[in-house]
Each structure stands twice: as C-alpha cells, then as structure tokens.
Scaffold this active site. Structure first.
Site, PDB file in Angstrom:
ATOM      1  N   TYR A   1       0.843  -1.197   0.000  1.00  0.00           N
ATOM      2  CA  TYR A   1       0.000   0.000   0.000  1.00  0.00           C
ATOM      3  C   TYR A   1       0.882   1.253   0.000  1.00  0.00           C
ATOM      4  O   TYR A   1       1.599   1.531   0.958  1.00  0.00           O
ATOM      5  CB  TYR A   1      -0.915   0.016   1.219  1.00  0.00           C
ATOM      6  CG  TYR A   1      -1.970  -1.073   1.233  1.00  0.00           C
ATOM      7  CD1 TYR A   1      -2.257  -1.823   0.093  1.00  0.00           C
ATOM      8  CD2 TYR A   1      -2.700  -1.354   2.390  1.00  0.00           C
ATOM      9  CE1 TYR A   1      -3.217  -2.812   0.104  1.00  0.00           C
ATOM     10  CE2 TYR A   1      -3.670  -2.341   2.406  1.00  0.00           C
ATOM     11  CZ  TYR A   1      -3.915  -3.077   1.269  1.00  0.00           C
ATOM     12  OH  TYR A   1      -4.873  -4.061   1.296  1.00  0.00           O
TER      13      TYR A   1
ATOM     14  N   TRP B   1     -12.982  -7.187   2.008  1.00  0.00           N
ATOM     15  CA  TRP B   1     -12.393  -5.965   1.472  1.00  0.00           C
ATOM     16  C   TRP B   1     -13.261  -5.414   0.348  1.00  0.00           C
ATOM     17  O   TRP B   1     -14.049  -6.127  -0.244  1.00  0.00           O
ATOM     18  CB  TRP B   1     -10.947  -6.170   1.020  1.00  0.00           C
ATOM     19  CG  TRP B   1     -10.635  -7.191  -0.035  1.00  0.00           C
ATOM     20  CD1 TRP B   1     -10.283  -8.491   0.154  1.00  0.00           C
ATOM     21  CD2 TRP B   1     -10.595  -6.985  -1.456  1.00  0.00           C
ATOM     22  NE1 TRP B   1     -10.027  -9.112  -1.048  1.00  0.00           N
ATOM     23  CE2 TRP B   1     -10.202  -8.206  -2.051  1.00  0.00           C
ATOM     24  CE3 TRP B   1     -10.836  -5.883  -2.287  1.00  0.00           C
ATOM     25  CZ2 TRP B   1     -10.065  -8.363  -3.436  1.00  0.00           C
ATOM     26  CZ3 TRP B   1     -10.699  -6.030  -3.653  1.00  0.00           C
ATOM     27  CH2 TRP B   1     -10.312  -7.255  -4.210  1.00  0.00           C
ATOM     28  N   SER B   2     -13.134  -4.123   0.105  1.00  0.00           N
ATOM     29  CA  SER B   2     -13.965  -3.405  -0.886  1.00  0.00           C
ATOM     30  C   SER B   2     -15.454  -3.641  -0.652  1.00  0.00           C
ATOM     31  O   SER B   2     -16.174  -4.116  -1.535  1.00  0.00           O
ATOM     32  CB  SER B   2     -13.573  -3.812  -2.311  1.00  0.00           C
ATOM     33  OG  SER B   2     -12.340  -3.247  -2.674  1.00  0.00           O
TER      34      SER B   2
ATOM     35  N   GLY C   1     -17.345  -5.472  -8.537  1.00  0.00           N
ATOM     36  CA  GLY C   1     -16.265  -6.118  -9.265  1.00  0.00           C
ATOM     37  C   GLY C   1     -14.911  -5.718  -8.714  1.00  0.00           C
ATOM     38  O   GLY C   1     -14.762  -5.378  -7.539  1.00  0.00           O
TER      39      GLY C   1
ATOM     40  N   ASP D   1     -14.508  -1.537  -9.802  1.00  0.00           N
ATOM     41  CA  ASP D   1     -15.314  -1.023 -10.910  1.00  0.00           C
ATOM     42  C   ASP D   1     -16.244   0.109 -10.479  1.00  0.00           C
ATOM     43  O   ASP D   1     -17.166   0.473 -11.195  1.00  0.00           O
ATOM     44  CB  ASP D   1     -16.162  -2.160 -11.509  1.00  0.00           C
ATOM     45  CG  ASP D   1     -15.318  -3.172 -12.246  1.00  0.00           C
ATOM     46  OD1 ASP D   1     -14.240  -2.793 -12.719  1.00  0.00           O
ATOM     47  OD2 ASP D   1     -15.736  -4.334 -12.350  1.00  0.00           O
TER      48      ASP D   1
END
Length: 292
Positions: free
Chosen positions: A35, A200-201, A206, A209
């Site tokens: 990161y 995560w996310s 996607g 995206d």
C-alpha cells in the site's frame, strides 16, 4: 479500518481519521506492504506518533507476498516473508504484528518453507497470529498441513454487488450464472474451520469497478431499497450496505478503505443494525441476484 489510501491525506488528516475510527469503536487497523509502496504504513505510525501505550490499544494487521516486477508476481519464500515483516515493523514503528496475512496465493509456494518463516516469526515475537488473503479452501489446506500455527483469517472481496461467496449456495442445482461455484465454498469452509472472513472493498462492484451506493444508473433497484431501509433505521445507505455484510452469521469483519471521516462513522454503525431475514434477502435480490 483499511489503510490502503491514507497516503493521499496529510499527516494531520490521517491522525484525525484514525481518531475518528477509534471514537467509532474501531481498534483493528489493516495494512499491506504494497500500500503506497510502504508509505501508508509509515504515515500511519507518524500520524499518531506511535509508542507502546498507543500500540497496546490497537490490533494491527499487515500483509506480504505481492511483488512488483515486469508483470507483478507473488513470493512466499522464507527470505521474502522474513525480510518483509522486518520492513513492515520498521515502518509501523512497532515490535510486533497481531496478524500477518499472505496477500495472494503464490503458485510456486512451498508450504514447508512458509512454515519455517512462520515458526521463526512466532518464536521471536514478531508475529502473534497468521492468516491469508484471497485463498480458496484447498490452498489453505495445503498450507495449513505444514504449519504449526492455525490460520485465523482469510480476507476476501465481498459486498452487496460482489457476492460469489454466497451465490452458488443460494442457486445450487439451478441453470443460472449464479449457480457456478467460483470460490470452492470458501465461506462454508472458513466457518467450519473457525477462520474469520474479512471483507475488502465492501462498497465496490467487481474489481474496483466503482461504488454501488448512490449509483442509480447501474443499480437503481438496489439503491431504492438501500434508501428505504436507511430511512427505516434512521441511518445512511452506506450504513445499510455494511449491515448487510455484518448480518451474516459468519461474523464477517468489514475492512473499510474510506478516507472520509463521515463515511467511516456511518460504516461503523452498520454492525449495530439488526436487518431481518426478509430485508437481507430483499437487498440481495435488488442487487440483481435471483432467489429461486
């Protein structure tokens, strides 16, 4: 709190974001050596003037194993793991990690070599617990066979708009796209083996995206339901999106990558929202999934 993007903030802004997280009840901080090329770990420690007193009130996790070359590759060699951890500890200004994750599967992994690295890190006190990220059940089994430490975490992508973890289970034996088992029943495997899943996310669609919350062009039905439930519970749609994940009985931990203090607070409230089964399934269907 995920720290993938904090290098876009000033030290003062980073400090304020970390304090906001703590005030919201967050004491778990997720990092990775890639990161910001390591700059995010450095900035995290500098922003809060890391010392033993501050460190004792945090659970700090970092990851290693991804390397950048001509095409990018993965490296679970003993030397790379040991070297990576020493650099992580130096950047974070701490003597130990609570958890070390292997970031993505290394096709050339030699489990015995990983085991040697883990034994050395554990015996030295540099790492207390170990886990993986983006691994399927057989990859975990292959690794665990040689380890003396139990793998306690598997961090995977999961959100209302990215649901392979549960799709095939819901659509078993159906002639639909969702019935394809794309992740080898990772969720069920982790529950059976007491491995904590981390998402995560949690707001992404996607592979980076875009965010689905507020995206009415691509997700009109989902945002209608998010808005209605947000009104019912007197919270924001972001809170409901997190509540959908934390409502699952697997006790999934949500990794929040936002650098917006307000959104961080909204997200943290999600684990306190008791969505009903009907509401949970309504959100799943509104995201475009068929419930047979």
């Amino acid at each position: 709190m995920g720290n993938m993007r904090i290098n876009s903030l000033s030290l003062k802004e980073t400090e304020a974001l970390i304090h906001t997280a703590q005030e919201a009840g967050i004491n778990f901080f997720d990092h990775a050596d890639i990161y910001g090329g390591g700059s995010c770990e450095e900035q995290f420690a500098q922003a809060i003037s890391m010392d033993k007193t501050i460190r004792e009130n945090m659970i700090i996790q970092s990851k290693c194993g991804i390397r950048h070359g001509a095409t990018g590759y993965y490296d679970f060699s003993k030397d790379h793991i040991l070297t990576s951890v020493d650099k992580i500890l130096q950047r974070l200004q701490t003597e130990y990690l609570d958890i070390l994750l292997l970031h993505r599967p290394d096709p050339l992994m030699e489990p015995e070599e990983v085991a040697e690295a883990f034994d050395q890190l554990h015996a030295s006190g540099k790492v207390r617990h170990f886990g993986v990220s983006n691994h399927n059940p057989m990859q975990i089994e292959l690794l665990q066979k040689s380890l003396n430490q139990k793998l306690v975490v598997n961090q995977v992508q999961f959100s209302l708009a990215h649901t392979p973890l549960i799709d095939s289970g819901v659509s078993l034996n159906m002639n639909t796209e969702n019935a394809v088992n794309r992740d080898s029943s990772t969720l069920e495997y982790c529950r059976l083996n007491d491995i904590t899943l981390q998402a995560w996310s949690p707001f992404q669609t996607g592979f980076f995206d875009g965010v689905f919350v507020g995206d009415r062009e691509r997700f009109p039905k989902l945002n209608d339901v998010l808005d209605r439930l947000a009104g019912k519970y007197d919270v924001t749609p972001t809170t409901i999106a997190v509540a959908w994940i934390t409502r699952h009985p697997a006790n999934i931990q949500v990794v929040l990558g936002t650098t917006n203090a307000g959104r961080l607070r909204e997200s943290a409230e999600g684990s306190d929202i008791p969505l009903t089964r009907e509401e949970w399934n309504e959100l799943y269907a509104a995201a475009g999934n068929m419930i047979p």
